[in-house]
Write an enzyme that holds these catalytic residues in place. Structure first.
Site, PDB file in Angstrom:
ATOM      1  N   GLU A  56       0.871  -1.163   0.000  1.00  0.00           N
ATOM      2  CA  GLU A  56       0.000   0.000   0.000  1.00  0.00           C
ATOM      3  C   GLU A  56       0.916   1.222   0.000  1.00  0.00           C
ATOM      4  O   GLU A  56       1.836   1.297   0.819  1.00  0.00           O
ATOM      5  CB  GLU A  56      -0.886   0.044   1.252  1.00  0.00           C
ATOM      6  CG  GLU A  56      -1.848   1.208   1.190  1.00  0.00           C
ATOM      7  CD  GLU A  56      -2.583   1.475   2.519  1.00  0.00           C
ATOM      8  OE1 GLU A  56      -2.195   0.886   3.547  1.00  0.00           O
ATOM      9  OE2 GLU A  56      -3.518   2.287   2.510  1.00  0.00           O
ATOM     10  N   ARG A 113       5.871 -12.340   9.677  1.00  0.00           N
ATOM     11  CA  ARG A 113       6.567 -11.110   9.314  1.00  0.00           C
ATOM     12  C   ARG A 113       7.899 -11.040  10.038  1.00  0.00           C
ATOM     13  O   ARG A 113       8.122 -11.722  11.043  1.00  0.00           O
ATOM     14  CB  ARG A 113       5.703  -9.901   9.660  1.00  0.00           C
ATOM     15  CG  ARG A 113       5.506  -9.728  11.148  1.00  0.00           C
ATOM     16  CD  ARG A 113       4.594  -8.552  11.511  1.00  0.00           C
ATOM     17  NE  ARG A 113       4.642  -7.484  10.541  1.00  0.00           N
ATOM     18  CZ  ARG A 113       3.566  -6.844  10.095  1.00  0.00           C
ATOM     19  NH1 ARG A 113       2.375  -7.171  10.546  1.00  0.00           N
ATOM     20  NH2 ARG A 113       3.673  -5.872   9.236  1.00  0.00           N
ATOM     21  N   LYS A 164       4.840   0.611  10.035  1.00  0.00           N
ATOM     22  CA  LYS A 164       4.833   1.837   9.241  1.00  0.00           C
ATOM     23  C   LYS A 164       4.270   3.009  10.046  1.00  0.00           C
ATOM     24  O   LYS A 164       4.717   4.132   9.906  1.00  0.00           O
ATOM     25  CB  LYS A 164       3.974   1.646   7.986  1.00  0.00           C
ATOM     26  CG  LYS A 164       4.726   1.071   6.800  1.00  0.00           C
ATOM     27  CD  LYS A 164       3.984   1.376   5.502  1.00  0.00           C
ATOM     28  CE  LYS A 164       3.527   0.100   4.839  1.00  0.00           C
ATOM     29  NZ  LYS A 164       2.824   0.332   3.576  1.00  0.00           N
TER      30      LYS A 164
END
Length: 561
Positions: A36, A262, A272
């Site tokens: 994204e 992850r 983020k």
RNA sequence: UGGGGAGUCGUCUAAGGGUAGGACACCGGGUUUUGGUCUCGGUAGUUGGGGUUCGAAUCCCUGCUCCCCAGCCA
């Protein structure tokens, strides 16, 4: 030395092998990296990039798309798109002509939504966000059905079209999938597919007043692109039933979602949202601050694409939660840089040395090896004169055991130059050492003694009149605890000493015109590279990528105990 | 105490009934004009308890611990 260590296959590759064996997907392998564009990429994304593009590379005819998952115009910007493209490219991956945007599929998705409405699998809901939440129930209690759940198909069709046309205000209506309000999986309790959002989109402008939600959009994107294996992180495991449900109801091509853990690393953060906060609150100078775990930060720091790819290979792929040791990343970059970095000499904390028996005004040009591991790298000439700088830490007036460097009366080698012996220590009024008076042995030119005598220490040095003045920035871990934010707000865990600026460094003259994006090894110190943004000839600024391994530091530490 | 996942050296990761292996880290030896590199060696692990089996990290039962999920974010 070879890096072709026998790496065993990870569980995803095992699944793909099996699929290939069974002739699934016409034996295609097609992955995608779907960021994204709402922030800069970090080392965790690098793991995913290497996984997805790596798999495409490993399998014959395998492909990997770069796709921007740009379904939320409020958070997304072209600046991020640009940086992501740059970073993936820099990492060494190629999507050829397959650069896609979820927003390119909005019309197709809209058509699919109408199909679901007609099949009575979706409905327009007038509940507010709060009401939807209230109706959803809790982890333990089932939800309640929306009063709008059983609207007629025609009414839904009409309302949905008017949502699209912008007749309703933000948040006033949603399109929801009609699944099961009692499902133990909250994602299946009539999830929202579209929300009314009158916001300009970075690509579609104001064409759309409704935007698709991730769960609805993502499987469609994968399906449209013919993705075979849709790899994502563990937190989407609960979403897989929904991913499957949408594709099944639509009866379209159905990729397989597979989840992996992850990347987490000690002494840093990988969210983020949190990285954005570091930037906004100016705890760092930007997304590309060399202390940041972002790709752009690592690049500016001096990390190479190859070192990051090797790192991604080393951490592996599995489903268990992990916190990878920062030392592994540092090892990966040292491993690469050791092979390729040109060696030079630079003194970070200079201490002046005068060679009393060296003729005044005389200069020797001495040959130095550019890379001892690679003869093809050749040699260069380094000037030597009567006044030099050595590293302050390379002299001790009262040396402890095992200290092999310079001390009063002791002889050491200046690399590629001469043996020198310290005769006198010059101090200022406060007792600080400001200069060393030494003598040299002319017979030891080049660094070896004809009589075969040995010295235990070899020092790097720079000729004072020839030296280039430079600023050098030393970086330490950004956080002082292994798991920032575990105990309290992560900002409180920021390491106050993450940056040390040295302003009086002395570099050998061959560094006058350093190439950008070249990482040098300052011998006995570490790897350094000109700062991509702030280096100039008038004011040379170098960043320390990583220090060399330092076994003396370990001995020193052990001696203190 | 709803659902979904996961537990193997300090860390990461293999082995999926047959010698628990590799990498990083750590500790020691050798080489070395970088206390670097290279090289040789070492320490160290199957979440607990039962069961099946000649044999279990692996299969079964039962505990324990950890992670994720109640955005009109992704």
């Amino acid at each position: 030395m070879n890096t072709t260590e026998q790496t065993s296959k990870n569980f995803i590759e095992n699944i793909i092998d099996q699929d290939l064996e069974n002739g699934k997907n016409d034996s295609r392998v097609h992955t995608r990296f779907p960021p994204e564009p709402n922030g800069y990429l970090h080392i965790g994304h690098a793991k995913s990039i290497c996984l997805n593009f790596g798999i495409a590379k490993k399998y014959d005819g395998g492909l990997c798309n770069l796709r921007f998952d740009d379904t939320n115009p409020i958070k997304e910007e072209d600046e991020y798109v640009d940086s992501i493209i740059e970073d993936v490219k820099w990492l060494g991956f190629d999507w050829q002509d397959r650069l896609y945007y979820a927003s390119d599929y909005f019309a197709q998705m809209y058509t699919y939504a109408i199909q679901l409405i007609k099949a009575e699998k979706a409905y327009v809901c007038d509940l507010t966000a709060d009401e939807i939440r209230a109706h959803r129930g809790t982890l333990k209690n089932p939800g309640a059905e929306s009063p709008y759940r059983n609207r007629a198909i025609d009414e839904n069709l009409d309302l949905f079209q008017r949502m699209k046309n912008g007749e309703f205000g933000n948040g006033s209506k949603t399109l929801r999938a009609k699944i099961d309000m009692e499902s133990p999986n909250l994602n299946m309790r009539d999830p929202v597919m579209y929300r009314v959002l009158k916001a300009p989109h970075h690509r579609t402008g104001d064409t759309w007043c409704i935007y698709p939600m991730y769960d609805w959009a993502h499987g469609l994107e994968d399906s449209i692109e013919g993705i075979t294996h849709s790899l994502c992180t563990l937190e989407f495991e609960d979403h897989r039933p929904l991913y499957d449900w949408f594709l099944e109801q639509l009866g379209v091509y159905h990729p397989q979602q597979i989840e992996f853990a992850r990347l987490n690393m000690s002494y840093t953060i990988m969210s983020k949202r949190k990285l954005l906060r570091l930037v906004e609150e100016k705890h760092v100078t930007g997304w590309d601050d060399p202390r940041m775990p972002t790709i752009s930060g690592l690049r500016r720091r001096g990390y190479t694409p190859k070192s990051i790819r090797n790192f991604a290979e080393k951490v592996g792929i599995a489903k268990r939660d992990n916190i990878v040791d920062m030392a592994l990343l540092e090892h990966s970059v040292r491993e690469d840089l050791n092979q390729h970095a040109p060696r030079v000499m630079g003194v970070l904390d200079p201490l002046k040395v005068v060679i009393d028996n060296y003729p005044e005004g005389h200069v020797d040009e001495l040959e130095a090896i550019n890379n001892p591991g690679n003869p093809d790298a050749g040699t260069r000439m380094v000037p030597f004169s009567r006044e030099l700088y050595i590293e302050r830490a390379d002299f001790m007036e009262y040396p402890p055991r095992k200290f092999f460097r310079l001390a009063p009366g002791r002889e050491v080698r200046l690399r590629y130059a001469y043996f020198i012996t310290c005769q006198n220590v010059v101090k200022d009024d406060n007792g600080n050492i400001i200069e060393l008076r030494c003598t040299y042995d002319p017979a030891t030119k080049g660094g070896s003694a004809p009589d075969g005598r040995k010295v235990k220490g070899t020092l790097h040095w720079v000729s004072a009149p020839h030296a280039i003045d430079a600023e050098i920035r030393l970086y330490d871990r950004l956080f002082s605890v292994q798991n920032p934010g575990k105990e309290h707000d992560f900002v409180e865990d920021i390491n106050p000493n993450s940056l040390t600026v040295l302003k009086e460094c002395k570099l050998e003259p061959s560094l006058k015109n350093p190439e950008k994006r070249i990482i040098y090894q300052f011998e006995r110190q570490g790897y350094y590279t000109p700062d991509l943004k702030e280096y100039s000839k008038d004011y040379p600024v170098f960043n320390r990528t990583v220090s060399l391994r330092d076994s003396w530091a370990k001995i020193e530490k052990a001696q203190q105990r």
